[in-house]
Each structure stands twice: as structure tokens, then as C-alpha cells.
Design an enzyme around this catalytic site. Structure first.
Site, mmCIF file in Angstrom:
data_model
loop_
_atom_site.group_PDB
_atom_site.id
_atom_site.type_symbol
_atom_site.label_atom_id
_atom_site.label_comp_id
_atom_site.label_asym_id
_atom_site.label_seq_id
_atom_site.Cartn_x
_atom_site.Cartn_y
_atom_site.Cartn_z
ATOM 1 N N THR A 146 0.816 -1.206 0.000
ATOM 2 C CA THR A 146 0.000 0.000 0.000
ATOM 3 C C THR A 146 0.854 1.261 0.000
ATOM 4 O OG1 THR A 146 -1.450 1.276 1.445
ATOM 5 C CG2 THR A 146 -0.123 -0.359 2.523
ATOM 6 N N ASP A 147 0.276 2.367 -0.462
ATOM 7 C CA ASP A 147 0.976 3.659 -0.400
ATOM 8 C C ASP A 147 1.027 4.201 1.029
ATOM 9 O OD1 ASP A 147 -1.726 4.294 -0.085
ATOM 10 O OD2 ASP A 147 -1.763 5.846 -1.616
ATOM 11 N N GLU A 148 0.241 3.591 1.946
ATOM 12 C CA GLU A 148 0.184 4.129 3.309
ATOM 13 C C GLU A 148 1.514 3.981 4.042
ATOM 14 O OE1 GLU A 148 -3.311 3.656 5.599
ATOM 15 O OE2 GLU A 148 -4.546 3.226 3.857
ATOM 16 N N TYR A 172 -1.906 -0.332 10.917
ATOM 17 C CA TYR A 172 -2.004 -1.026 9.626
ATOM 18 C C TYR A 172 -0.803 -0.694 8.745
ATOM 19 C CZ TYR A 172 -3.322 -1.629 4.707
ATOM 20 O OH TYR A 172 -3.320 -1.952 3.371
ATOM 21 N N LYS A 176 2.247 -3.156 7.320
ATOM 22 C CA LYS A 176 2.532 -3.355 5.887
ATOM 23 C C LYS A 176 3.974 -2.923 5.593
ATOM 24 C CE LYS A 176 0.186 -4.583 2.979
ATOM 25 N NZ LYS A 176 -0.172 -5.939 2.461
HETATM 26 N N1 LIG Z 1 -7.966 -1.919 -0.490
HETATM 27 C C1 LIG Z 1 -7.055 -1.045 -0.893
HETATM 28 O O1 LIG Z 1 -7.390 0.077 -1.232
HETATM 29 C C2 LIG Z 1 -5.602 -1.445 -0.977
HETATM 30 C C3 LIG Z 1 -4.705 -0.573 -1.586
HETATM 31 C C4 LIG Z 1 -3.373 -0.944 -1.698
HETATM 32 C C5 LIG Z 1 -2.936 -2.161 -1.218
HETATM 33 N N2 LIG Z 1 -3.840 -3.000 -0.623
HETATM 34 C C6 LIG Z 1 -3.333 -4.299 -0.149
HETATM 35 O O2 LIG Z 1 -3.935 -5.272 -0.981
HETATM 36 C C7 LIG Z 1 -4.148 -6.492 -0.246
HETATM 37 C C8 LIG Z 1 -5.613 -6.892 -0.367
HETATM 38 O O3 LIG Z 1 -6.425 -5.819 0.152
HETATM 39 P P1 LIG Z 1 -8.013 -5.930 0.185
HETATM 40 O O4 LIG Z 1 -8.533 -4.583 0.258
HETATM 41 O O5 LIG Z 1 -8.440 -6.870 -0.875
HETATM 42 O O6 LIG Z 1 -8.199 -6.646 1.594
HETATM 43 P P2 LIG Z 1 -9.469 -7.412 2.171
HETATM 44 O O7 LIG Z 1 -9.475 -7.090 3.636
HETATM 45 O O8 LIG Z 1 -10.682 -7.151 1.366
HETATM 46 O O9 LIG Z 1 -9.120 -8.963 1.956
HETATM 47 C C9 LIG Z 1 -8.129 -9.613 2.698
HETATM 48 C C10 LIG Z 1 -8.262 -11.103 2.433
HETATM 49 O O10 LIG Z 1 -7.201 -11.766 3.164
HETATM 50 C C11 LIG Z 1 -7.783 -12.869 3.872
HETATM 51 N N3 LIG Z 1 -6.962 -13.094 5.083
HETATM 52 C C12 LIG Z 1 -6.840 -12.289 6.158
HETATM 53 N N4 LIG Z 1 -6.005 -12.832 7.055
HETATM 54 C C13 LIG Z 1 -5.591 -14.010 6.540
HETATM 55 C C14 LIG Z 1 -4.703 -15.030 6.988
HETATM 56 N N5 LIG Z 1 -4.073 -14.939 8.179
HETATM 57 N N6 LIG Z 1 -4.494 -16.104 6.187
HETATM 58 C C15 LIG Z 1 -5.127 -16.216 4.981
HETATM 59 N N7 LIG Z 1 -5.986 -15.280 4.515
HETATM 60 C C16 LIG Z 1 -6.203 -14.192 5.283
HETATM 61 C C17 LIG Z 1 -9.202 -12.430 4.203
HETATM 62 O O11 LIG Z 1 -10.058 -13.538 4.495
HETATM 63 C C18 LIG Z 1 -9.581 -11.686 2.932
HETATM 64 O O12 LIG Z 1 -10.097 -12.602 1.966
HETATM 65 C C19 LIG Z 1 -3.717 -6.195 1.186
HETATM 66 O O13 LIG Z 1 -2.414 -6.724 1.379
HETATM 67 C C20 LIG Z 1 -3.714 -4.676 1.267
HETATM 68 O O14 LIG Z 1 -2.734 -4.234 2.180
HETATM 69 C C21 LIG Z 1 -5.161 -2.665 -0.482
#
Ligand SMILES: NC(=O)c1ccc[n+]([C@@H]2O[C@H](COP(=O)([O-])OP(=O)(O)OC[C@H]3O[C@@H](n4cnc5c(N)ncnc54)[C@H](O)[C@@H]3O)[C@@H](O)[C@H]2O)c1
Length: 378
Positions: A146-148, A172, A176
């Protein structure tokens, strides 16, 4: 899907291992991967509140799709999966991903985001060592971040680029950032062929309605208040989720090992602008709603502690090296998103279970209303 081809014209029969593929971005990625005919997927997901197998209902019966219900912190399980499926890549999405939840309960974030990433890296290294030379040369570990991790920007600061120093401000973001550092160390110390992407705020279908855009749509439909944190002037750089997924495929297939790529759509908007744009779209798409104009539902509430003011992404490295470009503007992406949520109210109702209601009460119940218009963006 059998017989389909990838973009290079050859369908690779070896699977990729996706972690967290039942979440928001992971499920969009798996759907895009199959749509592009890129070959088999093994999806390891713990199915926390944020994971929903329903997101992948359209591929669930596909013989190229395997779902494994499990935890990335379970080293023995991860080892067995790598030995059994011999994936050509690991695409690591699994995380605890919501800043507000990290403030209320950081433990799960440190466990999954840091220990879980370590467990995967450790197992990936052993897997790599056991591969034949040709497979070893092709193996990749893609860490989705993430950019955070870069902290917050002042209004006139240049956008985050790949050399911007890390300065995470929330539990969070810190978890990350720690996971990114682990990936970097595994590249340098153990020559693990890993890559990192740092992406801005995503929006689109299948996002759990605790995040700003789906929360506001769900509340507005039901005539509930639209809680905006603080003065609503926090700026985020929004990217439609499919554009993120396409960037991840480009980095996986053509990115340089050990590199970081920032991903962003060049769409900086304040939270208040996002909410008012959503309200205008809902006014148009729900002409018979008794809650029109939806803007009257906006309510300012006490800000999130330590709330970052502005994020912006400089994606020139990704665009220049890999030829990636965002296909959706904020306007086209947001319209598609609102239309999807209005057409999939059953999905929203199914995911907003009793446990979710309890969390909403915990997060918002004690927040004082400020009279100015919350919804955490991530
Ligand atoms: N949502 C955003 O805007 C955004 C932006 C940049 C990066 N990201 C990164 O992208 C990735 C996905 O984000 P998202 O928004 O889809 O998240 P999300 O919270 O919607 O999904 C996370 C998934 O991971 C699974 N999970 C959680 N803990 C687990 C574990 N211990 N073992 C196995 N599975 C597990 C959950 O069941 C879920 O399906 C993350 O790493 C997040 O940091 C998200």
C-alpha cells in the site's frame, strides 16, 4: 478455462498461489486472471470477515480453480501447498487491511501482515531451493502493498515515488511497512525473486462495506447518515480495482526482480468530494428514492486518530517500464462501482452480518458528531 491462452499465447499449466483471494482485490484479481486465460489458481484464504467465497462463485466450479481454507501463518500448511502444487508464483494479498480496525485491535494486523508474510517468505525460499533450474528462474513472489507505508503529504508535496522514505502512521501502515522490509531482506539476503507493489486507494466491486465508497452507497440507499471524518478534506488517490489487477499482472510478468512499483490512477479527491460525487450519482440512478438529495444525509463526525491528510502516487516507473496505464477515470470507475452495488444488494446484505453490525457499533457508536460531514478510505 482449459485450452485458453495467456497474453504471450501460451497457457501455463502450473498454478499460481494466491493468498487472500477471497477478499476485495484478491477476488477481482482471480476473476481477471481467469478472464485473461492465464492458467490455474490455488487460493489460500482464512475467510476472515473480509473474505467471501461468493465473490468467486463464477469460477468455483472451474477445474483450474482450487480453494484452500487456511491461514498464511500456518507454516506447515503453506509448506505442504507449495510441495503439492509447485506454483510458478505466489501473489500475496492476504492481510488485515482496515485502518480503523488496526486502531481498535492491532494484534491481528501484526500477526497476519508481519508473521504471515514471514511464514510465506520462509516457505517460498525452501520451495525455490527445491525447484529445477528452469522453474527456479521463472518463479516470482509478488507482494501486494500500500501507499500508506509512505505516511502523509502536505498539499504542495510531490507525490510518493519509489524512493520516498517509509513513514507509516497507523498500526495497519506500520505492519505493511514491516512486511515490505521483510520482502526486501529476502531478496537481498536469500535472492528470493520477489517484487513489491505499493498501490493507492482501490474502489470497485466486492469491496467490504466498511470502506468509504461501499459504506456510503449502502448507507445512502437505506437513508442512513453518511459519516465523514473530520473536515472531509483528507485527499486520496483513487484507482479502480481492475486497473490495479492489470498492473499486478504486468509487474508479475515483466517487472524487474527486487524492484518496487508504485501503482496509482492520478485521481486525487478529498473524501468530501468523493461522497458528494457519490450522492449526485445516486440521485441520478435512484430517481424514485425518498432520500434524495442524498447529500442531506452527510454528517461530519470526529476524525480518525492520526488520520493521514493526503496520499498521492507517482506511477511513472510502472507506466514507463511496463507500459501500464489506468483505463478508468474516476468518473467512469465510480459510475461502474455504484451501478454494481445497486445491482448486487444481496451481496451487500449477505456480507453485512451480525458480526459486522457489532463492529460498526463499536467503531462509530462512541464517535462524537462534530456537526461538520466517516468512512475510513482504507
Ligand atoms: N484496499 C485497498 O485500497 C488497498 C490498496 C493498496 C494495497 N492494498 C493491499 O492489498 C491487499 C488486499 O487488500 P483488500 O482490500 O483486498 O483486503 P481485504 O481485507 O478485502 O481482503 C483480505 C483477504 O485476506 C484474507 N486473510 C486475512 N487474514 C488471513 C490469513 N491470516 N491467512 C489467509 N488469509 C487471510 C481475508 O479472508 C480476505 O479474503 C492487502 O495486502 C492490502 O494491504 C489494499
Amino acid at each position: 478455462m482449459n485450452g485458453t491462452k495467456n497474453i504471450n499465447g501460451v497457457r501455463d499449466p502450473r498454478p499460481i498461489l494466491v493468498t487472500g483471494g477471497a477478499g476485495f482485490i484478491g477476488s477481482n484479481f482471480v476473476l481477471e486472471w481467469f478472464a485473461a486465460g492465464k492458467g490455474p489458481v490455488v487460493n489460500l484464504d482464512k475467510l476472515t470477515y473480509a473474505g467471501n467465497p461468493e465473490n468467486l462463485a463464477t469460477v468455483a466450479k472451474n477445474s483450474d480453480y482450487t480453494f484452500v481454507h487456511g491461514d498464511i501463518c500456518d507454516g506447515e500448511l503453506v509448506k505442504q501447498l507449495l510441495e503439492r502444487y509447485k506454483p510458478r508464483a505466489i501473489v500475496h494479498f492476504a492481510a488485515e487491511s482496515h485502518v480503523d480496525r488496526s486502531i481498535l485491535g492491532p494484534e491481528a494486523f501484526l500477526r497476519t501482515n508481519i508473521d504471515g508474510t514471514f511464514t510465506l517468505l520462509h516457505a517460498a525460499k525452501a520451495h525455490l531451493d527445491a525447484l529445477e533450474e528452469e522453474d527456479r528462474a521463472r518463479f516470482r513472489f509478488l507482494h501486494v502493498s500500500t501507499d500508506e507505508v509512505y505516511g502523509t503529504l502536505e498539499p504542495e508535496d510531490p507525490a510518493f515515488h519509489e524512493e520516498t522514505p517509509y513513514a507509516p502512521n497507523s498500526p495497519y501502515a506500520a505492519s505493511k511497512a514491516a512486511s515490505d522490509h521483510l520482502v526486501r531482506a529476502w531478496v537481498h539476503t536469500y535472492k528470493l525473486p520477489a517484487l513489491i507493489t505499493n498501490c493507492s486507494n482501490n474502489y470497485g466491486p466486492y469491496q467490504f462495506p466498511e470502506k468509504l465508497i461501499p459504506l456510503m452507497i449502502a448507507n445512502a440507499r437505506q437513508g442512513k447518515t453518511l459519516p465523514v471524518y473530520g473536515d472531509g478534506q483528507q485527499v486520496r488517490d483513487w484507482l479502480y480495482v481492475t486497473d490495479h489487477c492489470k498492473a499486478l499482472m504486468a509487474v508479475l510478468e515483466q517487472g524487474r526482480i527486487g524492484e518496487t512499483y508504485n501503482v496509482g490512477g492520478g485521481n486525487q479527491r478529498s473524501n468530501l468530494e468523493v461522497v458528494t460525487t457519490l450522492c449526485a450519482l445516486l440521485d441520478e440512478l435512484l430517481p424514485d428514492s425518498r432520500f434524495r438529495p442524498h447529500q442531506q444525509l452527510i454528517k461530519y463526525v470526529a476524525d480518525r486518530p492520526g488520520h493521514d491528510r493526503r496520499y498521492a502516487i507517482d506511477a511513472r516507473k510502472l507506466e514507463g517500464e511496463l507500459g501500464w496505464r489506468a483505463q478508468e477515470s474516476f468518473e467512469t470507475g465510480l459510475r461502474k462501482t455504484v451501478e454494481w452495488y445497486l445491482a448486487n444488494t444481496d451481496w451487500v446484505e449477505n456480507v453485512t452480518s451480525g458480526a459486522y453490525q457489532h463492529w460498526v457499533q463499536q467503531n462509530y457508536g462512541s464517535r462524537e458528531t462534530t456537526g461538520a460531514a466517516a468512512g475510513g478510505t482504507k
